[in-house]
Write a protein that holds these residues in place. Sequence first.
Motif, PDB file in Angstrom:
ATOM      1  N   ILE A 284      12.166   1.684 -11.436  1.00  0.00           N
ATOM      2  CA  ILE A 284      12.734   1.956 -10.129  1.00  0.00           C
ATOM      3  C   ILE A 284      13.538   0.742  -9.681  1.00  0.00           C
ATOM      4  CG2 ILE A 284      12.237   2.442  -7.701  1.00  0.00           C
ATOM      5  CD1 ILE A 284      11.639   4.767  -9.605  1.00  0.00           C
ATOM      6  N   LYS A 285      14.772   0.990  -9.262  1.00  0.00           N
ATOM      7  CA  LYS A 285      15.638  -0.089  -8.788  1.00  0.00           C
ATOM      8  C   LYS A 285      15.212  -0.488  -7.389  1.00  0.00           C
ATOM      9  CE  LYS A 285      19.104  -2.895  -9.189  1.00  0.00           C
ATOM     10  NZ  LYS A 285      19.029  -4.006 -10.163  1.00  0.00           N
ATOM     11  N   VAL A 286      14.938  -1.798  -7.191  1.00  0.00           N
ATOM     12  CA  VAL A 286      14.474  -2.273  -5.893  1.00  0.00           C
ATOM     13  C   VAL A 286      15.265  -3.502  -5.473  1.00  0.00           C
ATOM     14  CG1 VAL A 286      12.596  -3.540  -7.055  1.00  0.00           C
ATOM     15  CG2 VAL A 286      12.482  -3.124  -4.580  1.00  0.00           C
ATOM     16  N   TYR A 287      15.659  -3.512  -4.195  1.00  0.00           N
ATOM     17  CA  TYR A 287      16.336  -4.649  -3.583  1.00  0.00           C
ATOM     18  C   TYR A 287      15.446  -5.203  -2.477  1.00  0.00           C
ATOM     19  CZ  TYR A 287      20.458  -2.814  -5.950  1.00  0.00           C
ATOM     20  OH  TYR A 287      21.333  -2.362  -6.902  1.00  0.00           O
ATOM     21  N   ASN A 288      15.406  -6.522  -2.375  1.00  0.00           N
ATOM     22  CA  ASN A 288      14.501  -7.198  -1.454  1.00  0.00           C
ATOM     23  C   ASN A 288      15.253  -8.010  -0.418  1.00  0.00           C
ATOM     24  OD1 ASN A 288      11.591  -7.092  -2.979  1.00  0.00           O
ATOM     25  ND2 ASN A 288      13.270  -7.245  -4.447  1.00  0.00           N
ATOM     26  N   LEU A 289      14.771  -7.950   0.825  1.00  0.00           N
ATOM     27  CA  LEU A 289      15.256  -8.807   1.906  1.00  0.00           C
ATOM     28  C   LEU A 289      14.033  -9.308   2.662  1.00  0.00           C
ATOM     29  CD1 LEU A 289      17.114  -5.838   2.241  1.00  0.00           C
ATOM     30  CD2 LEU A 289      18.578  -7.582   3.242  1.00  0.00           C
TER      31      LEU A 289
ATOM     32  N   HIS B 279       0.832  -1.201   0.000  1.00  0.00           N
ATOM     33  CA  HIS B 279       0.000   0.000   0.000  1.00  0.00           C
ATOM     34  C   HIS B 279       0.869   1.255   0.000  1.00  0.00           C
ATOM     35  CE1 HIS B 279      -2.987   2.900   1.724  1.00  0.00           C
ATOM     36  NE2 HIS B 279      -3.774   2.256   0.896  1.00  0.00           N
ATOM     37  N   ASN B 280       1.936   1.254   0.799  1.00  0.00           N
ATOM     38  CA  ASN B 280       2.823   2.415   0.853  1.00  0.00           C
ATOM     39  C   ASN B 280       3.567   2.626  -0.460  1.00  0.00           C
ATOM     40  OD1 ASN B 280       2.029   2.951   3.455  1.00  0.00           O
ATOM     41  ND2 ASN B 280       3.807   2.001   4.420  1.00  0.00           N
ATOM     42  N   VAL B 281       3.926   1.539  -1.129  1.00  0.00           N
ATOM     43  CA  VAL B 281       4.563   1.661  -2.441  1.00  0.00           C
ATOM     44  C   VAL B 281       3.629   2.344  -3.427  1.00  0.00           C
ATOM     45  CG1 VAL B 281       5.340   0.348  -4.458  1.00  0.00           C
ATOM     46  CG2 VAL B 281       6.184  -0.255  -2.174  1.00  0.00           C
ATOM     47  N   TYR B 282       2.380   1.920  -3.440  1.00  0.00           N
ATOM     48  CA  TYR B 282       1.438   2.443  -4.422  1.00  0.00           C
ATOM     49  C   TYR B 282       1.020   3.877  -4.156  1.00  0.00           C
ATOM     50  CZ  TYR B 282       0.695  -1.386  -7.545  1.00  0.00           C
ATOM     51  OH  TYR B 282       0.882  -2.314  -8.522  1.00  0.00           O
ATOM     52  N   ASN B 283       1.223   4.346  -2.938  1.00  0.00           N
ATOM     53  CA  ASN B 283       0.811   5.701  -2.606  1.00  0.00           C
ATOM     54  C   ASN B 283       1.994   6.645  -2.452  1.00  0.00           C
ATOM     55  OD1 ASN B 283      -2.261   5.791  -2.148  1.00  0.00           O
ATOM     56  ND2 ASN B 283      -1.637   3.913  -1.106  1.00  0.00           N
ATOM     57  N   PHE B 284       3.110   6.279  -3.051  1.00  0.00           N
ATOM     58  CA  PHE B 284       4.304   7.122  -2.995  1.00  0.00           C
ATOM     59  C   PHE B 284       4.696   7.540  -4.406  1.00  0.00           C
ATOM     60  CE2 PHE B 284       8.930   7.785  -2.849  1.00  0.00           C
ATOM     61  CZ  PHE B 284       8.993   8.725  -1.843  1.00  0.00           C
ATOM     62  N   ASN B 285       5.146   8.771  -4.526  1.00  0.00           N
ATOM     63  CA  ASN B 285       5.583   9.294  -5.822  1.00  0.00           C
ATOM     64  C   ASN B 285       7.096   9.108  -5.958  1.00  0.00           C
ATOM     65  OD1 ASN B 285       3.016  10.263  -6.680  1.00  0.00           O
ATOM     66  ND2 ASN B 285       3.263  12.052  -5.347  1.00  0.00           N
TER      67      ASN B 285
END
Length: 203
Positions: free
Chosen positions: A129-134, A52-58
């Motif tokens: 957008i470059k994204v790294y996951n843990l 949800h926070n990802v989708y509501n961030f510019n």
Amino acid sequence: MNRLITIGCSHTFGEGLGNPNEESWPYILSKKFNKKLINLSEPGGSNRTIQHNVYNFNFDKEDIVVILWTYPDRYHFFSDKNTHSGLINPWGGEISKNWFKNFHTQYTEKFDNRTIVNQVNLYLQSINIKVYNLTVSSEFNYYFDFPTKIDYINIDFTEDFLKKYPRSTDGWHMGKIGNYDFATDIYNKITGSKDKFWTRELI
């Protein structure tokens, strides 16, 4: 704009630290990258909250995103952009008890979390957008069991850091030494650097 965006639960927020704005692993990582930090984490957050926070961030095109995916048995249900049910988990109140008694299954839990992680990565990739996951524990590596190309940093947060390093003042979350070394490990794995871990001179 050079920004580091971090997203997760209390482990990413810096819960329990005396000064999370300077002692949390996101802050330390931002300094290593020399980027402005925006920490979108929420204590008690679920993977749905992260989504949800990802989708509501510019996002800006030069942003780097680091997500520490949280425990799978957490749920939030949203009424609108700003309103949700609060955390529903196995040790919660009546709403939580009703959910886990009548609706929760292990299959759905795994399916939901895998699809959330996959969908967030696809979305961020689609906007370049470059994204790294843990993950908070390697037992949840099934989050990444999709053919989607996902940049996963293979660090077991629980076994290698939370269980081995001194806790913060609340007795549960990791203290500043662990946060420093966790940030250093992330930075080294992303960049191939060999930055030193915590030393007595830094305390």
